[in-house]
Design a protein around this motif. Structure first.
Motif, PDB file in Angstrom:
ATOM      1  N   TRP A   1       0.829  -1.203   0.000  1.00 33.60           N
ATOM      2  CA  TRP A   1       0.000   0.000   0.000  1.00 33.60           C
ATOM      3  C   TRP A   1       0.857   1.243   0.000  1.00 33.60           C
ATOM      4  O   TRP A   1       1.965   1.253   0.526  1.00 33.60           O
ATOM      5  CB  TRP A   1      -0.889   0.034   1.262  1.00 33.60           C
ATOM      6  CG  TRP A   1      -1.797  -1.141   1.353  1.00 33.60           C
ATOM      7  CD1 TRP A   1      -1.547  -2.315   2.010  1.00 33.60           C
ATOM      8  CD2 TRP A   1      -3.080  -1.276   0.744  1.00 33.60           C
ATOM      9  NE1 TRP A   1      -2.602  -3.177   1.835  1.00 33.60           N
ATOM     10  CE2 TRP A   1      -3.559  -2.566   1.073  1.00 33.60           C
ATOM     11  CE3 TRP A   1      -3.867  -0.431  -0.043  1.00 33.60           C
ATOM     12  CZ2 TRP A   1      -4.793  -3.032   0.630  1.00 33.60           C
ATOM     13  CZ3 TRP A   1      -5.100  -0.894  -0.465  1.00 33.60           C
ATOM     14  CH2 TRP A   1      -5.552  -2.175  -0.140  1.00 33.60           C
TER      15      TRP A   1
ATOM     16  N   VAL B   1       0.327   5.706   0.575  1.00 32.47           N
ATOM     17  CA  VAL B   1      -0.585   6.783   0.979  1.00 32.47           C
ATOM     18  C   VAL B   1      -0.020   8.093   0.466  1.00 32.47           C
ATOM     19  O   VAL B   1       1.181   8.373   0.626  1.00 32.47           O
ATOM     20  CB  VAL B   1      -0.756   6.826   2.519  1.00 32.47           C
ATOM     21  CG1 VAL B   1      -1.648   8.001   2.934  1.00 32.47           C
ATOM     22  CG2 VAL B   1      -1.362   5.507   3.020  1.00 32.47           C
TER      23      VAL B   1
ATOM     24  N   TYR C   1      -6.496  12.584   2.011  1.00 31.64           N
ATOM     25  CA  TYR C   1      -5.462  11.573   1.757  1.00 31.64           C
ATOM     26  C   TYR C   1      -6.062  10.426   0.938  1.00 31.64           C
ATOM     27  O   TYR C   1      -7.278  10.226   0.918  1.00 31.64           O
ATOM     28  CB  TYR C   1      -4.895  11.038   3.079  1.00 31.64           C
ATOM     29  CG  TYR C   1      -4.060  12.078   3.796  1.00 31.64           C
ATOM     30  CD1 TYR C   1      -2.680  12.119   3.646  1.00 31.64           C
ATOM     31  CD2 TYR C   1      -4.654  13.057   4.596  1.00 31.64           C
ATOM     32  CE1 TYR C   1      -1.909  13.078   4.278  1.00 31.64           C
ATOM     33  CE2 TYR C   1      -3.893  14.035   5.238  1.00 31.64           C
ATOM     34  CZ  TYR C   1      -2.516  14.032   5.065  1.00 31.64           C
ATOM     35  OH  TYR C   1      -1.759  14.990   5.684  1.00 31.64           O
ATOM     36  N   ARG C   2      -5.174   9.709   0.282  1.00 32.28           N
ATOM     37  CA  ARG C   2      -5.605   8.582  -0.540  1.00 32.28           C
ATOM     38  C   ARG C   2      -4.748   7.363  -0.185  1.00 32.28           C
ATOM     39  O   ARG C   2      -3.513   7.462  -0.196  1.00 32.28           O
ATOM     40  CB  ARG C   2      -5.456   8.954  -2.013  1.00 32.28           C
ATOM     41  CG  ARG C   2      -6.309   8.147  -2.959  1.00 32.28           C
ATOM     42  CD  ARG C   2      -6.281   8.734  -4.367  1.00 32.28           C
ATOM     43  NE  ARG C   2      -7.209   9.857  -4.521  1.00 32.28           N
ATOM     44  CZ  ARG C   2      -7.043  10.884  -5.364  1.00 32.28           C
ATOM     45  NH1 ARG C   2      -5.966  10.948  -6.121  1.00 32.28           N
ATOM     46  NH2 ARG C   2      -7.940  11.836  -5.445  1.00 32.28           N
ATOM     47  N   VAL C   3      -5.406   6.273   0.149  1.00 30.12           N
ATOM     48  CA  VAL C   3      -4.739   4.998   0.440  1.00 30.12           C
ATOM     49  C   VAL C   3      -4.894   4.140  -0.817  1.00 30.12           C
ATOM     50  O   VAL C   3      -6.014   3.806  -1.212  1.00 30.12           O
ATOM     51  CB  VAL C   3      -5.387   4.309   1.657  1.00 30.12           C
ATOM     52  CG1 VAL C   3      -4.720   2.956   1.927  1.00 30.12           C
ATOM     53  CG2 VAL C   3      -5.314   5.211   2.902  1.00 30.12           C
TER      54      VAL C   3
ATOM     55  N   VAL D   1      -6.580   2.867   6.479  1.00 33.66           N
ATOM     56  CA  VAL D   1      -7.607   3.909   6.332  1.00 33.66           C
ATOM     57  C   VAL D   1      -7.957   4.477   7.714  1.00 33.66           C
ATOM     58  O   VAL D   1      -8.039   5.704   7.902  1.00 33.66           O
ATOM     59  CB  VAL D   1      -8.862   3.340   5.619  1.00 33.66           C
ATOM     60  CG1 VAL D   1     -10.050   4.281   5.741  1.00 33.66           C
ATOM     61  CG2 VAL D   1      -8.557   3.047   4.149  1.00 33.66           C
TER      62      VAL D   1
ATOM     63  N   VAL E   1      -5.192   6.756   9.166  1.00 33.62           N
ATOM     64  CA  VAL E   1      -5.233   8.108   8.595  1.00 33.62           C
ATOM     65  C   VAL E   1      -6.407   8.882   9.212  1.00 33.62           C
ATOM     66  O   VAL E   1      -6.255  10.024   9.654  1.00 33.62           O
ATOM     67  CB  VAL E   1      -5.361   8.070   7.052  1.00 33.62           C
ATOM     68  CG1 VAL E   1      -5.502   9.482   6.490  1.00 33.62           C
ATOM     69  CG2 VAL E   1      -4.153   7.365   6.425  1.00 33.62           C
TER      70      VAL E   1
ATOM     71  N   HIS F   1      -8.522   2.391  -4.540  1.00 32.78           N
ATOM     72  CA  HIS F   1      -7.948   3.466  -3.726  1.00 32.78           C
ATOM     73  C   HIS F   1      -9.045   4.033  -2.848  1.00 32.78           C
ATOM     74  O   HIS F   1     -10.195   4.136  -3.275  1.00 32.78           O
ATOM     75  CB  HIS F   1      -7.316   4.558  -4.604  1.00 32.78           C
ATOM     76  CG  HIS F   1      -8.248   5.203  -5.579  1.00 32.78           C
ATOM     77  ND1 HIS F   1      -8.545   4.642  -6.804  1.00 32.78           N
ATOM     78  CD2 HIS F   1      -8.978   6.352  -5.517  1.00 32.78           C
ATOM     79  CE1 HIS F   1      -9.395   5.425  -7.463  1.00 32.78           C
ATOM     80  NE2 HIS F   1      -9.682   6.468  -6.707  1.00 32.78           N
TER      81      HIS F   1
ATOM     82  N   LEU G   1       0.983   5.637  10.276  1.00 34.67           N
ATOM     83  CA  LEU G   1       1.033   4.519   9.326  1.00 34.67           C
ATOM     84  C   LEU G   1       2.225   3.604   9.632  1.00 34.67           C
ATOM     85  O   LEU G   1       2.127   2.378   9.474  1.00 34.67           O
ATOM     86  CB  LEU G   1       1.122   5.046   7.893  1.00 34.67           C
ATOM     87  CG  LEU G   1      -0.128   5.750   7.362  1.00 34.67           C
ATOM     88  CD1 LEU G   1       0.181   6.492   6.059  1.00 34.67           C
ATOM     89  CD2 LEU G   1      -1.285   4.768   7.162  1.00 34.67           C
TER      90      LEU G   1
END
Lengths: 127, 127
Positions: B7, B9, B21-23, B47, B50, B76, B124
């Motif tokens: 993964w 981020v 934010y984007r995972v 997720v 974050v 995502h 994270l």
């Protein structure tokens, strides 16, 4: 439509997006991270179970998952089957409408809502 | 911004919603349910991590989580801190803009983006 001690699942009445389910927490929880890790896992297990039925029965272009809660700050997940012909695709269902499908959405799905509900209930009851 | 084997981020560059934010899954996966149960658990752990930082540092009105992928069908998750004063609230960020906040969003947040990124990376790295 389906109930357990901690979660319930309903189908949302949306003519433009008929295959739209909501996984709702029975107790009051605001954010996903307010759940314990085990509860989060159970929640996403139910979300995945609904998603799998929609993928399997409808072969949608995409599944959309969302937990927003801006209007009702009580944890609920939207699970929505999206199709490249639907009224808003590729916009989110909350975005701008792009077209009016003819025939309408309900007539284009591979199974009836009764069959879909039954498959969702069956999947939830065994997961 | 943060990378692991499975993964990554990133922070999305969105002036209206700076705490966005984007995972992102590193391997190609279309739907959440295409992940194994263990991968789903790991995904939502990231997720949640974050989300927790955004709640803790910014005290947002609400967190919005979404996995849509209509434009880019590659798994995502969007993790977005929402505020009752933001340009779209209570609409989703993909909905209609309702106002132009003055001062702008970035000036209203309790911490700088650098501090927020550092806190996200820290969370994270330990989860």
């Amino acid at each position: 439509m389906w109930n357990s001690a901690d979660w319930r699942v309903i189908r949302v009445d949306d003519a433009a997006h008929p295959a739209f389910y909501r996984v709702v927490c029975n107790r009051h929880v605001r954010e996903f991270s307010d759940l314990s890790p085990a509860q989060r896992q159970r929640c996403m297990q139910l979300v995945s179970a609904v998603e799998c039925v929609l993928v399997d029965r409808l072969a949608p272009t995409k599944i959309n998952l969302a937990a927003l809660g801006n209007m009702v700050p009580h944890l609920h997940w939207h699970v929505i089957a999206r199709f490249d012909w639907d009224s808003h695709f590729p916009n989110p269902v909350w975005g701008a409408k792009l077209r009016e499908p003819v025939p309408p959405a309900l007539q284009r799905l591979a199974v009836s809502m009764d069959e879909l509900d039954a498959a969702v209930i069956d999947a939830l009851s065994t997961c």
